[in-house]
Motif scaffolding. Structure first.
Motif, short mmCIF file in Angstrom:
data_model
loop_
_atom_site.label_atom_id
_atom_site.label_comp_id
_atom_site.label_asym_id
_atom_site.label_seq_id
_atom_site.Cartn_x
_atom_site.Cartn_y
_atom_site.Cartn_z
N VAL A 7 14.01 2.32 -5.52
CA VAL A 7 14.06 1.07 -4.76
C VAL A 7 13.77 -0.13 -5.64
O VAL A 7 12.95 -0.09 -6.55
CB VAL A 7 13.09 1.08 -3.55
CG1 VAL A 7 13.61 2.00 -2.48
CG2 VAL A 7 11.69 1.45 -3.96
N ILE A 15 8.38 -2.25 2.23
CA ILE A 15 8.31 -1.00 2.98
C ILE A 15 7.47 -1.29 4.21
O ILE A 15 6.28 -1.64 4.08
CB ILE A 15 7.69 0.12 2.13
CG1 ILE A 15 8.60 0.42 0.93
CG2 ILE A 15 7.44 1.37 2.96
CD1 ILE A 15 7.94 1.32 -0.11
N GLU A 16 8.07 -1.17 5.40
CA GLU A 16 7.38 -1.55 6.62
C GLU A 16 7.29 -0.36 7.55
O GLU A 16 8.31 0.23 7.91
CB GLU A 16 8.15 -2.69 7.31
CG GLU A 16 8.20 -3.93 6.44
CD GLU A 16 8.96 -5.08 7.07
OE1 GLU A 16 8.39 -6.17 7.18
OE2 GLU A 16 10.12 -4.86 7.47
N VAL A 64 2.54 -2.16 9.08
CA VAL A 64 1.93 -2.28 7.75
C VAL A 64 3.05 -2.43 6.74
O VAL A 64 4.09 -1.78 6.84
CB VAL A 64 1.02 -1.09 7.40
CG1 VAL A 64 -0.20 -1.09 8.29
CG2 VAL A 64 1.76 0.22 7.49
N VAL A 92 4.21 -2.83 2.62
CA VAL A 92 3.91 -2.64 1.20
C VAL A 92 5.08 -3.22 0.42
O VAL A 92 6.23 -2.87 0.69
CB VAL A 92 3.74 -1.15 0.85
CG1 VAL A 92 3.58 -0.96 -0.65
CG2 VAL A 92 2.54 -0.55 1.59
N ARG A 93 4.78 -4.10 -0.52
CA ARG A 93 5.86 -4.62 -1.36
C ARG A 93 5.94 -3.79 -2.64
O ARG A 93 4.92 -3.55 -3.30
CB ARG A 93 5.64 -6.08 -1.71
CG ARG A 93 6.76 -6.62 -2.62
CD ARG A 93 6.78 -8.12 -2.72
NE ARG A 93 5.50 -8.61 -3.19
CZ ARG A 93 5.12 -9.88 -3.08
NH1 ARG A 93 5.90 -10.76 -2.53
NH2 ARG A 93 3.94 -10.26 -3.52
N VAL A 94 7.17 -3.38 -2.99
CA VAL A 94 7.36 -2.57 -4.20
C VAL A 94 7.34 -3.50 -5.41
O VAL A 94 8.04 -4.51 -5.46
CB VAL A 94 8.70 -1.81 -4.12
CG1 VAL A 94 8.93 -1.03 -5.41
CG2 VAL A 94 8.69 -0.87 -2.93
N ASP A 95 6.50 -3.16 -6.36
CA ASP A 95 6.38 -3.95 -7.57
C ASP A 95 7.45 -3.55 -8.59
O ASP A 95 8.12 -2.54 -8.43
CB ASP A 95 4.97 -3.79 -8.15
CG ASP A 95 3.92 -4.39 -7.22
OD1 ASP A 95 4.05 -5.57 -6.88
OD2 ASP A 95 3.00 -3.65 -6.83
N LEU A 130 8.79 -2.00 -11.84
CA LEU A 130 8.46 -1.00 -12.85
C LEU A 130 9.21 -1.37 -14.13
O LEU A 130 10.43 -1.59 -14.10
CB LEU A 130 8.91 0.37 -12.34
CG LEU A 130 8.35 1.62 -13.01
CD1 LEU A 130 6.83 1.65 -12.91
CD2 LEU A 130 8.93 2.85 -12.33
N ASN A 181 13.11 -0.84 -12.09
CA ASN A 181 13.70 -1.11 -10.78
C ASN A 181 13.90 -2.60 -10.52
O ASN A 181 14.07 -3.01 -9.38
CB ASN A 181 12.82 -0.49 -9.67
CG ASN A 181 11.48 -1.18 -9.58
OD1 ASN A 181 11.04 -1.81 -10.52
ND2 ASN A 181 10.83 -1.05 -8.43
N ALA A 219 -0.55 -3.50 -15.69
CA ALA A 219 0.06 -4.39 -14.70
C ALA A 219 0.02 -5.83 -15.18
O ALA A 219 -0.95 -6.26 -15.81
CB ALA A 219 -0.65 -4.26 -13.36
N ASP A 236 4.02 -7.69 -8.65
CA ASP A 236 3.53 -7.51 -10.01
C ASP A 236 4.58 -6.76 -10.83
O ASP A 236 5.53 -6.20 -10.29
CB ASP A 236 2.22 -6.70 -10.00
CG ASP A 236 1.11 -7.42 -9.24
OD1 ASP A 236 1.23 -8.65 -9.08
OD2 ASP A 236 0.16 -6.75 -8.81
N VAL A 281 4.71 -3.60 -13.57
CA VAL A 281 3.87 -2.49 -13.98
C VAL A 281 4.61 -1.68 -15.04
O VAL A 281 5.78 -1.34 -14.86
CB VAL A 281 3.54 -1.56 -12.78
CG1 VAL A 281 2.58 -0.46 -13.21
CG2 VAL A 281 2.95 -2.36 -11.65
#
Lengths: 159, 302
Positions: B7, B13-14, B35, B37-40, B42, B73, B167, B177, B179
């Motif tokens: 991704v 991601i909800e 909830v 989550v944001r994918v950082d 890579l 990504n 990070a 961020d 990473v």
């Protein structure tokens, strides 16, 4: 004329009153609270250690733990309690422990243990479903007594 | 571990759960909070040398090709470092230019593909995207035929490199961020070179035929000069000329010049040879290693 006007106001007030009572009824006997943590593996003295952290930094391959907490906050018994959780875009159900869950691989139409489900293989046949094929999870809990609570969890891997 | 990952950086991601139930005679549904989550981003890269066999380098330039693949990504540019001084090299190539395969055809097109100025990073490469990089090298003058060498290309994410997991807050594509992934956000690969050079040796022999049937260098005797050019090595020599001036006190015998026993005209024309008033010049052009060319001509002693 004046009478008509008063009647209209009264109708409007009555309507407003009924709307208010509907919203009061919307207070649910049961509440769901979603929580997400990231399952970080930390190597300490050569041993792997899992640590649940708030998902500050999340990259593909990371394992997330989604938890839904429920509580019957009412004085009435809740019955036929079924929690459904679509697997979000961007993650796949983690394969370890996946077969302990009741899942769907067809958008929630049919349900079962993962090992009993199949999906199209794209060549006109079918193949056994894998954790990555899961679209929904479901927990059929039945009865939740007043004041009872619990938590439902699943692991997912960021794709 | 240089595997493309899924991704995109910045993806949200909800997760939302819902429940159905009955309570008394009523039935209801309830939703959880969502909830998110944001994918950082890579940071990962894979570099490969694209020349499976050593590239021949002769007197001109040689082209080495590498691929730089963004296995992260998110879109990312990479700094390139070229190291021609690899341990074990028999010679260290001279780096002339670093060129990006601008038109993406996998072939070095001089004047079409963009030269990467020294110190500049690559253009941004999309996640899972790949860029071909050409390194144009030449041989040092010290290289001899058959010597081998390697040239190393290292690509490093512009955002940063480090141990996996490092990070960079707020520097990821898509607002999160960045990473460092399993590659350390840098990678390197080698291409091999082999020097294919040629050397020329020239020998000159003379035989004399005097007017009396002997071999004395007397006036009137004819001297036949034999010039033998031998090219050795795995490469080739270009623009090879065999020239010789007539000795003082001799006169060229017209139309006696030959190349490998084939007659050459004296005039400056389509054939390789020219005999002027002062000497001969035979243009052998490009001659591959392992070839011997023999030029003969006659002069008469005055």
């Amino acid at each position: 004329m004046i009478r008509n006007w008063i009647a209209k106001v009264a109708v409007t007030l009555a309507f407003a009153g009924s709307a208010m009572s509907v919203s009061a009824q919307a207070a649910q006997p049961i509440e769901l609270i979603g929580v997400v943590k990231v399952d970080k593996v930390i190597v300490e003295n050569g041993k792997e250690k899992h640590q649940l952290e708030d998902p500050k930094v999340v990259v593909p391959g990371d394992k997330l733990l989604f938890t839904t907490k429920y509580r019957n906050a009412s004085t009435e018994t809740v019955r036929n309690f079924v929690v459904t959780n679509p697997v979000p875009n961007g993650v796949a159900l983690a394969s370890d422990g996946a077969d302990a869950q009741t899942v769907s691989v067809d958008g929630g139409k049919t349900w079962g243990k993962l090992s009993t489900l199949t999906v199209s293989d794209g060549k006109g046949g079918t193949r056994p479903a894998t954790a990555a094929d899961v679209t929904h999870l479901r927990w059929v809990l039945g009865v939740v007594a007043p004041g009872a609570s619990g938590a439902l969890s699943y692991n997912a891997i960021v794709r | 571990m240089a595997q493309a990952t899924g991704v995109s950086a910045g993806t949200l991601i909800e997760n939302t759960a819902s429940a159905t139930y009955t309570s008394g005679t009523a039935s209801g549904t309830v939703q959880s909070n969502t909830v998110t989550v944001r994918v950082d981003e890579l940071l990962d890269v894979a570099v490969a040398g694209l020349t499976s066999t050593p590239v021949s380098a002769g007197s001109g330039t040689a082209v080495l090709a590498y691929s730089v693949t963004n296995t992260g990504n998110g879109p990312e540019a990479f700094n390139l470092a070229i190291n021609p001084a690899v341990a074990g090299n028999q010679f260290d190539a001279t780096v002339q230019q670093v060129v990006i395969d601008s038109n993406g055809n996998g072939t070095y097109d001089p004047g079409v593909d963009a030269v990467l100025p020294s110190g500049s990073p690559t253009p941004s490469i999309a996640a899972d995207g790949s860029l071909t990089v050409f390194v144009i090298v030449s041989l040092p003058t010290t290289a001899t035929d058959g010597q081998t060498s390697q040239v190393e290309l290292t690509a490093s994410a512009v955002t940063g490199t480090g141990t996996p997991g490092t990070a960079f807050a707020g520097q990821g594509a898509g607002g999160g961020d960045a990473v460092v992934g399993s590659s350390g956000a840098d990678d390197n690969a080698f291409d091999s070179l082999i020097a294919t050079l040629a050397t020329v040796s020239l020998t000159k022999a003379a035989s004399i035929a005097d007017p009396f049937g002997g071999s004395q260098p007397v006036p009137g005797a004819v001297v036949t000069y034999t010039l033998t050019a031998t090219v050795n090595g795995t490469g080739q020599v270009e623009n090879l000329h065999v020239t010789d001036a007539y000795p003082t006190g001799t006169t060229y015998e017209a139309s006696t010049m030959t190349l490998d026993a084939a007659a050459l005209t004296d005039a400056a024309d389509a054939d390789a040879g020219t005999a002027s008033g002062t000497g001969i010049d035979v243009n052998l052009g490009t001659v591959a290693g392992g070839t011997t060319k023999v030029v003969k001509f006659n002069v008469k002693i005055n």
